[in-house]
Design a protein around this motif. Structure first.
Motif: not given
Length: 363
Positions: A176-180, A264-266, A282-287, A312-321
């Motif tokens: 299930e999708p998670q709140n972060i 929780w640091s990028v 995921p490619g959007d989880a790191f630089i 900046y917050r977009k680098y955490f979107n993968w954590r929802h799923r």
């Protein structure tokens, strides 16, 4: 004459007495001599391993004995938790070298034997026994791979093409999708360094990067940081330099899995290629440093993100799923080796571990 008359007169008593004595002797022989004989016979069978009689009355799956030849780096771990902790049944881990001749598999951690070939088992190997080469270090660290020619049957490393795959961590989908909740950030860039190898790519890159952006370095000869303070300290940083000490296929270590993702640091990664990273993350989880022509342009990008909370917050979107799962530790690795040995029954030998590890490392 007298004896004959005595026998004739008391024959009805003598025969039952003799029969009783004979039965007593037979019962004694069966209870004392036969168990000793059977015990000796069973011991010999176990020694020769012509039959699996470790549990002669157990009709469950056959139990494999896995010998931990040496505890990795001397770190002892529980040997009886394969089933209870990992759900892997039919595995008996032991560190008792006296069981070498009955062990189905021997797992040998390379770092602990790499300076002395004689630290490998020196007695003849039983024909049924398989050796597992265990290594989580990159080529920069390990030495003397030529010791291993024609000795090992399976590999157990961080490389996905190993017989037993032991990643430092992995990302798994959640049902299930998670709140972060992103921890509050008040600082910019952190780096924790345990080993400083002058001249390596990560040190060279840092020396250039620091000209354009401030980096707080923790570790030996730098800022002090205890284990207990690690999360609270690093979680305040927006970015973490997950710089590997080696650029090598699938070599993605705790620097990203626990140091960056765990706080929780990028992560800003330097190591294998972005394509290789994206096989596992995921490619959007790191630089990735390779995304920029120069260290200056990377620094400029980080400074821009620092001023743009939405980007900046977009680098955490993968954590929802998805969630991060770390390597379960030494015991987990040895239990996995046992499971693979149970499943992979075909015989194989690795002519040159050195050629496999060093010559098949494209990424």
């Amino acid at each position: 004459m007298v004896l004959r008359q005595f026998i004739q007169k008391h024959v009805k008593w003598i025969l039952p007495i003799f029969l009783f004595i004979f039965l007593l002797f037979f019962a004694w022989r069966r209870s004392v001599i036969m168990p000793v004989f059977l015990h000796c016979q069973e011991t010999e069978i176990i020694k020769n391993k012509s039959l699996d009689v470790r549990k002669p009355t157990d009709k469950k799956e056959a139990e494999l004995v896995i010998l931990v030849w040496v505890y990795p780096f001397g770190d002892k771990f529980p040997l009886d938790i394969c089933e209870t902790a990992y759900g892997i049944t039919g595995c008996k881990l032991t560190a008792d070298r006296q069981l070498y001749n009955v062990a189905d598999g021997v797992v040998i951690h390379h770092y602990d034997i790499m300076y002395n070939k004689n630290s490998l088992p020196q007695t003849p190997r039983p024909h049924y026994q398989r050796w597992v080469w265990f290594n989580l270090e990159p080529p920069l660290i390990i030495q003397n791979l030529h010791f291993l020619d024609n000795l090992f049957n399976l590999t157990m490393t961080f490389r996905q093409d190993s017989d037993v795959y032991i990643p430092y961590g992995r990302i798994e989908a959640v049902k299930e999708p998670q709140n972060i909740t992103i921890p509050p950030k008040s600082k910019l860039v952190a780096w924790v360094v345990s080993k400083w190898y002058p001249g390596t790519p990560r040190i060279k890159y840092y020396e250039e990067l620091k000209k354009y952006i401030s980096v707080d370095i923790y570790g030996k000869e730098h800022l002090k940081l205890s284990r207990t303070d690690f999360y609270n300290t690093i979680s305040r940083y927006k970015f973490y330099l997950a710089f590997e000490n080696s650029i090598y296929k699938d070599y993605i270590t705790e620097k990203i899995w626990s140091n960056a993702f765990g706080t929780w640091s990028v992560p800003v990664v330097l190591g294998t290629s972005r394509k290789n990273y994206e096989r596992f993350i995921p490619g959007d989880a790191f630089i990735h440093v390779d995304d920029f022509p120069s260290a200056k342009e990377l620094a400029d990008f980080l400074l821009e993100l620092d001023k743009d909370d939405e980007r900046y917050r977009k680098y955490f979107n993968w954590r929802h799923r998805h969630k991060v799962t770390l390597n379960g530790g030494w015991a987990s690795s040895y239990c996995k080796a046992c499971r693979v040995l149970k499943q992979q029954t075909e015989y194989q030998v690795i002519p040159s571990v050195e050629k496999w590890f060093l010559g098949n490392s494209s990424f």
